[in-house]
Motif scaffolding. Sequence first.
Motif, PDB file in Angstrom:
ATOM      1  N   HIS A   1      24.167  51.950  -0.452  1.00 40.82           N
ATOM      2  CA  HIS A   1      23.458  52.524   0.689  1.00 40.82           C
ATOM      3  C   HIS A   1      22.077  53.068   0.354  1.00 40.82           C
ATOM      4  CE1 HIS A   1      27.433  53.023   3.155  1.00 40.82           C
ATOM      5  NE2 HIS A   1      27.068  51.773   2.960  1.00 40.82           N
TER       6      HIS A   1
ATOM      7  N   HIS B   1      25.746  46.583   0.539  1.00 39.53           N
ATOM      8  CA  HIS B   1      26.889  47.280  -0.072  1.00 39.53           C
ATOM      9  C   HIS B   1      26.481  48.687  -0.498  1.00 39.53           C
ATOM     10  CE1 HIS B   1      30.796  47.979  -1.443  1.00 39.53           C
ATOM     11  NE2 HIS B   1      30.680  47.660  -2.699  1.00 39.53           N
TER      12      HIS B   1
ATOM     13  N   ASP C   1      28.546  44.863   6.294  1.00 42.42           N
ATOM     14  CA  ASP C   1      28.945  46.142   6.885  1.00 42.42           C
ATOM     15  C   ASP C   1      28.282  46.310   8.258  1.00 42.42           C
ATOM     16  OD1 ASP C   1      30.705  46.663   4.868  1.00 42.42           O
ATOM     17  OD2 ASP C   1      29.598  48.331   3.989  1.00 42.42           O
TER      18      ASP C   1
ATOM     19  N   ASP D   1      23.973  47.231   6.098  1.00 39.49           N
ATOM     20  CA  ASP D   1      24.885  48.372   6.265  1.00 39.49           C
ATOM     21  C   ASP D   1      24.660  49.169   7.553  1.00 39.49           C
ATOM     22  OD1 ASP D   1      24.706  47.698   3.231  1.00 39.49           O
ATOM     23  OD2 ASP D   1      26.555  48.847   3.438  1.00 39.49           O
TER      24      ASP D   1
ATOM     25  N   HIS E   1      33.503  46.604   4.695  1.00 41.47           N
ATOM     26  CA  HIS E   1      34.045  47.360   5.822  1.00 41.47           C
ATOM     27  C   HIS E   1      34.426  46.453   6.996  1.00 41.47           C
ATOM     28  CE1 HIS E   1      33.404  51.746   4.921  1.00 41.47           C
ATOM     29  NE2 HIS E   1      32.771  51.175   3.915  1.00 41.47           N
TER      30      HIS E   1
ATOM     31  N   HIS F   1      27.117  49.827   9.860  1.00 42.32           N
ATOM     32  CA  HIS F   1      28.272  50.722  10.058  1.00 42.32           C
ATOM     33  C   HIS F   1      28.422  51.187  11.504  1.00 42.32           C
ATOM     34  CE1 HIS F   1      29.726  51.210   5.865  1.00 42.32           C
ATOM     35  NE2 HIS F   1      28.499  50.817   5.588  1.00 42.32           N
TER      36      HIS F   1
HETATM   37 MN   LIG Z   1      28.339  49.894   3.475  1.00 45.49          MN
END
Ligand SMILES: [Mn+2]
Length: 384
Positions: A214, A212, A49, A9, A85, A11
Motif C-alpha cells: 500500500h 499489493h 484489490d 488497491d 482481497h 479496496h
Molecule cells: Mn491491498
Amino acid sequence: MRKILHISDLHAGKSLNKISRNPDLIYALNQVSQICKEEKVELLLISGDIFDKPIPDYDSEFIILEYLTEWSRSNIQVVLISGNHDSYDKLKAYKNLEKLAKVRIFDRPNPNVSESVFVYDNIAIACLPYPSERILTKGSEDTYRSYTQKVAQYLRALAKAVENYQYRILLSHIMVEKAIIAGSEREASVSEFYAIRPDQIPEVFDYVALGHLHIHQRIKQAVPKTYYAGSLYQIDFSEKDREKFVNLVIIEDKDIKVKPIKLSLYRELKEIKIEKSQSVDRALEELKNRNAIFKVILESELNDPMLNIKVQQIHQILGDKLAFLKLDFPEYFQTNITKDTESLNILDLYKAYYRHAYKTDMPENLEKELLSILQRVQHEADQA
Ligand SMILES: [Mn+2]
C-alpha cells in the motif's frame, strides 16, 4: 506520445469500525478521472484489490461499475486484475463487461500464458492476477517447486510471450522482496515466503505495474522500472501520514518516463495520544475540526474516577469521526508485567489483570479454561 495511468488497491467496501471508506475512494477515483482527462490517458491499469472483501456490498459494486463504465465512455481502455482481497469468481462475473465496454479483466492466473496477454496497438500487457497458493499448486506439474519459484517461472513465460512487441508491460499483484510494507495488506500474503526476488522480474519489461503493497514505491533492485502504485487512500491506521499516488507512464519513442502524481485525501487518518495530565478538551481542540478519522489513545490510571467522563467527552467532541478509542494504563502494565514484549500474550495479560483486580492469583481451572478457548480461537484463525 502515449500515456498510461497505473492505479492500485482500491479496496471498495473498506470500513474502519463502521466508518465506510467509500467516500474516500470516490474522492480518489474522481481525481483519477480528472488526471485521465487532463493528461489524455489512453490506458488505465488497475493492479488488483478492487474490492476489500470477496463478497462486496451493493454500494461498493455500484461505485466500481460506475467508474468502469464512465472511463469506458471516455474512450479509456481499462485493464484490471484480481488482488488477494478479490474473489476470482466475483471478478469473473465482471468479465461480461468486456462485451459492452473497453474493459479487460483478468480474474485469475491462466495456465495458458498466451491468454494472459492483452495487446493494445504496439503495447503488450502481460497480466498475472494474485497467484494464490492453491491455484498455483493445482496448475503445475512440478509440485516440488516452491511458490516463489513457480511465480518466477510464470513471469519468465509471460516475458517470452511478449518479447516481440514494441512496448512490454507487466501487470501483477504480487509481493516482491525488499519492498516496504505498510501493515494493512493482510499478514500471510506479505511474508517473505511469498516474496519473489527483484532479480526474478524479467528484464524484458519496460514497466512493471504492481499492486499489493500500500505504500507507493519503486523497487530499485529490479532491472525494469518496477513500481507499487500503492493504495488510493490511507486504508487503515498503519498508513497514517502516508501520501498517496498514481503513476503516469509516458511512452515516447524509445523512452519511457514514470511520473508519480500525488492524490489529495478526502480524510486523513489521525492518531492522537492523550496523556494522563492532559485535558481532553485541550488535546482535541486543534484537531477536532480537521477532515479526518481519529484513533485516540487515552492514557489513564486504572482507578481514575474521571475516566468515564473523559471517554464520554472524547465521543462527544469527535462524534462520527472517532473510529477507535484505546485505553492505555501505563503504570499498571509497568508494575505488573515484564517489559519483554515476547511474554505479553493474552493469558499473561489476563493473569496480571486478575491479580490486580482480585488481589490473588488466578485459579488453575480458570487458567485451563481460558487456555483452551484461546487455542480454539487460534486454530480457527489459522484455518480462515
Ligand atoms: Mn491491498
